[in-house]
Design a protein around this motif. Structure first.
Motif, PDB file in Angstrom:
ATOM      1  N   GLU A  64      54.816  34.297  46.254  1.00 21.01           N
ATOM      2  CA  GLU A  64      53.625  33.974  45.478  1.00 21.01           C
ATOM      3  C   GLU A  64      53.491  34.893  44.276  1.00 21.01           C
ATOM      4  OE1 GLU A  64      50.764  32.264  49.052  1.00 21.01           O
ATOM      5  OE2 GLU A  64      50.393  34.218  48.144  1.00 21.01           O
ATOM      6  N   THR A  65      53.816  36.165  44.459  1.00 21.03           N
ATOM      7  CA  THR A  65      53.723  37.120  43.351  1.00 21.03           C
ATOM      8  C   THR A  65      54.683  36.745  42.240  1.00 21.03           C
ATOM      9  OG1 THR A  65      53.132  38.858  44.903  1.00 21.03           O
ATOM     10  CG2 THR A  65      53.901  39.543  42.723  1.00 21.03           C
ATOM     11  N   ALA A  66      55.826  36.190  42.619  1.00 21.27           N
ATOM     12  CA  ALA A  66      56.838  35.863  41.615  1.00 21.27           C
ATOM     13  C   ALA A  66      56.372  34.769  40.683  1.00 21.27           C
ATOM     14  CB  ALA A  66      58.134  35.446  42.318  1.00 21.27           C
ATOM     15  N   VAL A  67      55.412  33.889  41.142  1.00 21.98           N
ATOM     16  CA  VAL A  67      54.986  32.759  40.293  1.00 21.98           C
ATOM     17  C   VAL A  67      53.554  32.919  39.816  1.00 21.98           C
ATOM     18  CG1 VAL A  67      56.592  31.148  41.374  1.00 21.98           C
ATOM     19  CG2 VAL A  67      54.292  31.429  42.337  1.00 21.98           C
ATOM     20  N   ALA A  68      52.939  34.135  39.920  1.00 25.40           N
ATOM     21  CA  ALA A  68      51.564  34.344  39.462  1.00 25.40           C
ATOM     22  C   ALA A  68      51.446  34.056  37.974  1.00 25.40           C
ATOM     23  CB  ALA A  68      51.143  35.785  39.765  1.00 25.40           C
ATOM     24  N   ARG A  69      50.303  33.420  37.546  1.00 25.92           N
ATOM     25  CA  ARG A  69      50.078  33.091  36.135  1.00 25.92           C
ATOM     26  C   ARG A  69      49.714  34.340  35.349  1.00 25.92           C
ATOM     27  NH1 ARG A  69      45.604  29.704  35.061  1.00 25.92           N
ATOM     28  NH2 ARG A  69      46.639  28.857  33.218  1.00 25.92           N
ATOM     29  N   VAL A  70      50.308  34.495  34.203  1.00 29.94           N
ATOM     30  CA  VAL A  70      49.938  35.546  33.259  1.00 29.94           C
ATOM     31  C   VAL A  70      49.642  34.860  31.934  1.00 29.94           C
ATOM     32  CG1 VAL A  70      50.645  37.640  32.068  1.00 29.94           C
ATOM     33  CG2 VAL A  70      51.388  37.239  34.427  1.00 29.94           C
ATOM     34  N   ILE A  71      48.418  35.027  31.427  1.00 32.73           N
ATOM     35  CA  ILE A  71      47.961  34.284  30.242  1.00 32.73           C
ATOM     36  C   ILE A  71      47.867  35.236  29.058  1.00 32.73           C
ATOM     37  CG2 ILE A  71      46.121  32.866  29.281  1.00 32.73           C
ATOM     38  CD1 ILE A  71      45.343  32.153  32.166  1.00 32.73           C
ATOM     39  N   ASN A  72      48.494  34.857  27.977  1.00 31.83           N
ATOM     40  CA  ASN A  72      48.386  35.632  26.743  1.00 31.83           C
ATOM     41  C   ASN A  72      47.000  35.420  26.124  1.00 31.83           C
ATOM     42  OD1 ASN A  72      50.980  36.501  27.024  1.00 31.83           O
ATOM     43  ND2 ASN A  72      51.850  35.123  25.492  1.00 31.83           N
ATOM     44  N   VAL A  73      46.316  36.494  25.765  1.00 33.64           N
ATOM     45  CA  VAL A  73      44.989  36.417  25.165  1.00 33.64           C
ATOM     46  C   VAL A  73      44.884  37.413  24.016  1.00 33.64           C
ATOM     47  CG1 VAL A  73      43.874  35.682  27.305  1.00 33.64           C
ATOM     48  CG2 VAL A  73      43.992  38.132  26.748  1.00 33.64           C
ATOM     49  N   GLU A  74      43.904  37.180  23.173  1.00 36.25           N
ATOM     50  CA  GLU A  74      43.532  38.147  22.145  1.00 36.25           C
ATOM     51  C   GLU A  74      42.113  38.607  22.403  1.00 36.25           C
ATOM     52  OE1 GLU A  74      44.120  36.977  18.141  1.00 36.25           O
ATOM     53  OE2 GLU A  74      46.247  36.522  18.390  1.00 36.25           O
ATOM     54  N   THR A  75      41.798  39.836  22.047  1.00 33.00           N
ATOM     55  CA  THR A  75      40.481  40.401  22.296  1.00 33.00           C
ATOM     56  C   THR A  75      39.940  41.076  21.048  1.00 33.00           C
ATOM     57  OG1 THR A  75      41.338  42.557  23.012  1.00 33.00           O
ATOM     58  CG2 THR A  75      41.086  40.839  24.709  1.00 33.00           C
ATOM     59  N   ILE A 111      37.382  38.620  25.294  1.00 32.36           N
ATOM     60  CA  ILE A 111      38.512  37.709  25.080  1.00 32.36           C
ATOM     61  C   ILE A 111      38.087  36.627  24.098  1.00 32.36           C
ATOM     62  CG2 ILE A 111      40.039  36.022  26.167  1.00 32.36           C
ATOM     63  CD1 ILE A 111      39.907  37.626  28.716  1.00 32.36           C
ATOM     64  N   THR A 112      38.863  36.471  23.035  1.00 34.85           N
ATOM     65  CA  THR A 112      38.572  35.458  22.028  1.00 34.85           C
ATOM     66  C   THR A 112      39.583  34.322  22.158  1.00 34.85           C
ATOM     67  OG1 THR A 112      39.856  36.756  20.426  1.00 34.85           O
ATOM     68  CG2 THR A 112      37.465  37.073  20.449  1.00 34.85           C
ATOM     69  N   LEU A 113      40.759  34.510  21.619  1.00 30.20           N
ATOM     70  CA  LEU A 113      41.800  33.488  21.725  1.00 30.20           C
ATOM     71  C   LEU A 113      42.342  33.461  23.150  1.00 30.20           C
ATOM     72  CD1 LEU A 113      43.323  31.417  20.004  1.00 30.20           C
ATOM     73  CD2 LEU A 113      45.072  33.150  19.611  1.00 30.20           C
ATOM     74  N   GLY A 114      42.222  32.300  23.800  1.00 27.34           N
ATOM     75  CA  GLY A 114      42.655  32.172  25.182  1.00 27.34           C
ATOM     76  C   GLY A 114      41.517  32.165  26.169  1.00 27.34           C
ATOM     77  N   SER A 115      40.273  32.288  25.706  1.00 24.66           N
ATOM     78  CA  SER A 115      39.133  32.353  26.623  1.00 24.66           C
ATOM     79  C   SER A 115      38.934  31.061  27.401  1.00 24.66           C
ATOM     80  CB  SER A 115      37.857  32.695  25.844  1.00 24.66           C
ATOM     81  OG  SER A 115      37.571  31.687  24.882  1.00 24.66           O
ATOM     82  N   GLN A 116      39.406  29.938  26.856  1.00 23.88           N
ATOM     83  CA  GLN A 116      39.245  28.660  27.542  1.00 23.88           C
ATOM     84  C   GLN A 116      40.297  28.444  28.631  1.00 23.88           C
ATOM     85  OE1 GLN A 116      36.571  26.832  26.879  1.00 23.88           O
ATOM     86  NE2 GLN A 116      35.977  28.321  25.337  1.00 23.88           N
ATOM     87  N   LEU A 117      41.298  29.319  28.700  1.00 25.45           N
ATOM     88  CA  LEU A 117      42.383  29.154  29.670  1.00 25.45           C
ATOM     89  C   LEU A 117      42.242  30.031  30.899  1.00 25.45           C
ATOM     90  CD1 LEU A 117      45.442  29.055  27.234  1.00 25.45           C
ATOM     91  CD2 LEU A 117      44.240  27.118  28.253  1.00 25.45           C
ATOM     92  N   VAL A 118      41.351  31.014  30.847  1.00 24.82           N
ATOM     93  CA  VAL A 118      41.268  31.981  31.930  1.00 24.82           C
ATOM     94  C   VAL A 118      40.099  31.666  32.853  1.00 24.82           C
ATOM     95  CG1 VAL A 118      42.327  33.766  30.523  1.00 24.82           C
ATOM     96  CG2 VAL A 118      39.836  33.578  30.597  1.00 24.82           C
ATOM     97  N   ARG A 157      45.149  36.955  35.765  1.00 25.43           N
ATOM     98  CA  ARG A 157      45.966  38.004  35.154  1.00 25.43           C
ATOM     99  C   ARG A 157      46.219  37.645  33.706  1.00 25.43           C
ATOM    100  NH1 ARG A 157      51.320  39.119  38.151  1.00 25.43           N
ATOM    101  NH2 ARG A 157      51.376  40.737  36.534  1.00 25.43           N
ATOM    102  N   VAL A 158      46.072  38.608  32.817  1.00 24.59           N
ATOM    103  CA  VAL A 158      46.221  38.351  31.392  1.00 24.59           C
ATOM    104  C   VAL A 158      47.106  39.408  30.764  1.00 24.59           C
ATOM    105  CG1 VAL A 158      43.996  37.188  31.184  1.00 24.59           C
ATOM    106  CG2 VAL A 158      44.127  39.660  30.808  1.00 24.59           C
ATOM    107  N   ARG A 159      47.646  39.063  29.624  1.00 30.45           N
ATOM    108  CA  ARG A 159      48.383  40.007  28.782  1.00 30.45           C
ATOM    109  C   ARG A 159      47.723  39.978  27.408  1.00 30.45           C
ATOM    110  NH1 ARG A 159      53.075  37.809  28.773  1.00 30.45           N
ATOM    111  NH2 ARG A 159      54.046  39.077  30.411  1.00 30.45           N
ATOM    112  N   VAL A 160      47.269  41.122  26.923  1.00 32.93           N
ATOM    113  CA  VAL A 160      46.598  41.209  25.619  1.00 32.93           C
ATOM    114  C   VAL A 160      47.650  41.227  24.531  1.00 32.93           C
ATOM    115  CG1 VAL A 160      45.079  42.543  24.137  1.00 32.93           C
ATOM    116  CG2 VAL A 160      44.632  42.413  26.609  1.00 32.93           C
TER     117      VAL A 160
END
Length: 374
Positions: A41-52, A345-352, A357-360
């Motif tokens: 499960e850890t191997a397929v966890a979602r990581v979403i690129n965002v801007e803040t 979070i600005t860009l990407g706020s609609q996806l989280v 888990r996110v990456r800035v």
């Protein structure tokens, strides 16, 4: 034949040993299987690129939005005050005029003759009165009634002359304001009676914006307040003005009260009857937190935004309930819920979601994507 039987026996024995070994391994350790599932499960966890952006206090202006209509500052129809034939127009349509400038003349020859006659009559009456006065006051001759009659005759003759002189000045139709000769109602040679419309003068160096404000804002809108005006035909041009008039009554049909805003229009871009989008300045706020409407999410309990938080070296999105205040355009005041220094979070706020888990990714111009799933 004996060799084949031996090989067959060996294969059967090996298969039995393998099956027994698998069963034994499965029974020995259930914890090992659970660890394998978690690792998968850890191997397929979602990581979403965002801007803040970092939340900082700023200034904000709250507006009241209404629709108005442009009107000329002066829109005057000049009518003939003296009857007669229109002798000439001294200006062409579209010409600029100054206050007091003559636009048209009515044939005044008959009036000029009457003025000359009245001038002579007034002079004679004045001479007769002076002689009668000297006889009565200096020599004691004549009667008082004769003296008074000569005095009143002189006054009547003078008043008649003044009246004709005034009528003579009215044969010249002049503009009372600076503006543009916009329309001609009659042509030279036509007869104009008193009251006949002759010319229209429009002044658009300044423009009045007329509009109606909902009655609920009666306590906050007043004379002298600032206003920003835009016209759809000039999307990149802003006009600023001041409220010059606020009505005292509310229209019973649409429940609004009238206002009048004056704006400068030296180039003549704005034409009367254009539709105006008006923003009335309601309040100037300082040291407030402002966010874009795009980052606001609605839920059953109200509104929330997402900020970035770090836990044990991992970066997550955290939902924060907020209370909204005044808004203008695409911006809204956050009255509570966000603190100075929060990473919104600005860009990407609609996806989280809360806990994602996110990456800035600072400065990214690309559309945010979800990573970890194909």
């Amino acid at each position: 034949m004996k060799r084949r039987r031996c090989w067959s026996g060996l294969i059967t024995l090996s298969t039995a040993v393998f099956l027994v070994g698998c069963a034994s391994a499965a029974g020995d350790s259930d914890d090992g299987a659970q660890d394998a599932v978690v690792a998968d499960e850890t191997a397929v966890a979602r990581v979403i690129n965002v801007e803040t952006i970092s939340v900082e206090p700023t200034e904000f202006t709250e507006f009241i939005r209404i629709t108005g209509e442009a009107e000329a500052f002066h829109d005057i129809v000049l009518s003939a005050e003296e009857g007669g034939v229109i002798a000439e127009f001294l200006l062409e349509k579209g010409s600029r005029v100054r206050a007091g400038q003559v636009i048209a003349r009515i044939d005044s020859r008959s009036l000029i003759a009457q003025v000359d006659e009245a001038t002579a009559s007034a002079a004679l009456a004045r001479e007769q009165f002076e002689r009668q006065r000297r006889l009565w006051e200096d020599e004691g001759m004549g009667t008082e009634i004769a003296f008074l009659q000569s005095k009143y005759q002189a006054d009547i003759a003078h008043a008649r002359l003044q009246n004709l002189q005034i009528r003579l000045t009215k044969t010249e139709i002049t503009s009372p304001v600076d503006g543009v000769f916009d329309y001609r109602f009659v042509e030279a040679g036509e007869i104009a009676l008193p009251g006949t419309q002759v010319a229209r003068i429009v002044s658009i160096d300044r423009i009045k914006i007329m509009g109606g404000v909902p009655e609920r804002y009666a306590a906050v809108v007043g004379r002298g307040d600032r206003a920003n005006i835009r016209f759809d035909i000039f999307p990149d041009r802003d006009f600023s003005g001041i409220i010059q008039f606020v009505g005292s009554t509310v229209d019973e049909q649409n429940r609004t009260f009238p206002i009048e805003i004056t704006i400068r229009n030296p180039s003549g871009l704005v034409k009367p009857q254009m539709v105006a989008n008006v923003q009335l300045v309601r309040e100037d706020l300082t040291n407030v937190v402002v966010a874009s409407q795009d980052v606001i999410r609605r839920s059953e309990d109200g509104y929330h935004v997402f900020v970035v938080e770090e836990v044990d070296g991992e970066t997550f999105a955290a939902a924060k309930p907020v209370r909204l205040g005044a808004s203008a355009g695409n911006q809204v005041v956050i009255e509570s819920g966000l603190d100075v220094g929060d990473r919104l979070i600005t860009l990407g706020s609609q996806l989280v979601d809360d806990g994602s888990r996110v990456r800035v990714v600072s400065g990214s111009t690309e559309t945010p994507v979800s990573e970890g799933q194909q």
